[in-house]
Enzyme design. Sequence first.
Site, PDB file in Angstrom:
ATOM      1  N   CYS A 169      -3.242   5.071   2.883  1.00 41.81           N
ATOM      2  CA  CYS A 169      -4.242   4.061   2.526  1.00 41.81           C
ATOM      3  C   CYS A 169      -5.298   3.961   3.626  1.00 41.81           C
ATOM      4  CB  CYS A 169      -3.578   2.707   2.330  1.00 41.81           C
ATOM      5  SG  CYS A 169      -4.743   1.397   1.854  1.00 41.81           S
ATOM      6  N   CYS A 210      -5.950   1.941  -2.416  1.00 44.01           N
ATOM      7  CA  CYS A 210      -5.141   3.165  -2.508  1.00 44.01           C
ATOM      8  C   CYS A 210      -4.387   3.285  -3.825  1.00 44.01           C
ATOM      9  CB  CYS A 210      -4.157   3.238  -1.339  1.00 44.01           C
ATOM     10  SG  CYS A 210      -2.916   1.916  -1.316  1.00 44.01           S
ATOM     11  N   CYS A 262       0.833  -1.204   0.000  1.00 40.30           N
ATOM     12  CA  CYS A 262       0.000   0.000   0.000  1.00 40.30           C
ATOM     13  C   CYS A 262       0.866   1.252   0.000  1.00 40.30           C
ATOM     14  CB  CYS A 262      -0.912   0.035   1.234  1.00 40.30           C
ATOM     15  SG  CYS A 262      -1.938  -1.428   1.446  1.00 40.30           S
ATOM     16  N   CYS A 276      -2.390  -2.778  -3.722  1.00 37.57           N
ATOM     17  CA  CYS A 276      -3.687  -2.599  -3.066  1.00 37.57           C
ATOM     18  C   CYS A 276      -4.663  -1.943  -4.039  1.00 37.57           C
ATOM     19  CB  CYS A 276      -3.505  -1.714  -1.831  1.00 37.57           C
ATOM     20  SG  CYS A 276      -5.048  -1.235  -1.023  1.00 37.57           S
TER      21      CYS A 276
END
Length: 354
Positions: free
Chosen positions: A47, A77, A43, A74
């Site tokens: 996030c 994000c 991430c 991810c």
Amino acid sequence: MPRAALARTGSLLDDEAWAAFAARDGSQRGRFVAGVITTGIYCAPGCPARLPRRENFRFFASPEVAEAAGFRACRRCVPRAAPEATAAAAVVRAVADAIAAAEETPTLADLAARTGYSPFHLLRLFKGATGLTPRAYAAALKGRRLAEGLSRGEDVAAAAFGAGFGSLRGAYAATGGMSPGRARRGGHGETIRTALADTRFGPLLVGATGRGVCFIGFAEPRDALEADLRRRFPAATVVADDVALAAHLAAVLRYLDAPRRGLALPLDLLGTAFQKRVWDALRAIPPGERRTYSDVAMSLGKPDAVRAVATACARNPVSLAVPCHRVIGKDGGLHGYRWGLARKRALLEAEAAE
């Protein structure tokens, strides 16, 4: 490679990075990413996902290093997105939220002052992300609220003023030309037959009453297309009937394969007198040719009605049959196509190439 090994590959043990990530400090985006060994996901700082335990984090200098270590990005994000793009998306969301919360449509200057952008920059940013100006977005929002109120059985005046319209005339225009009274009935007593097919643009849905085609939608999932049709006619009886609509569907598919042939269908269109004139003018544009919004307004003897022409194009419920994709901006650019500018460009190029 087992995850225990992944945790030791290319990691950057950085307490400062952990502190920034734990604080969800989005300003640190672009400096590093964080991989979570229990999920195999990495991430970006900021996030919104639930924060795992510190010992499960491994920090990497870039998405490329994290992916080389076996982690995947991810989806919340989108760590590969540039910080500038993320900030711009946040500004667009903030402007959309401000419009939705306001009793009266904020001016562009007011919205710009809230965001810190210049009006010109904000206009480009918002239109680039949504395809609409803030004013047009506000109008679309009011139109949706009106339709929802009418579908709940509210009387015309209550639904119109509750949606933010200052007059019934404005509400009439927002229903795509259908009278608010008939919109409130939501197609009550009507049967709309539908047929679905797959095309190079994705799913295609055609809907027709006994008088003619009333809806053509494409390039969205089937559920979204059907929901769009039902929002327009919430009280109508919608029946899937591929046999009854076979000829209509075949005509649309032939058009998509060979756009220069044009598309002639019996249509059941409800609109204001002006909207119908605009739609007739669009149908008169030969395949392979283009007109500007100003050209269409001039052809109707209404040179100052450029914005009204653009609105009529946006209200068109039967794209392809009423070829609003053939209308372009005065600068030659492509603007405001319901089914996406990429499809508008593809249709125009296909018509020109044949």
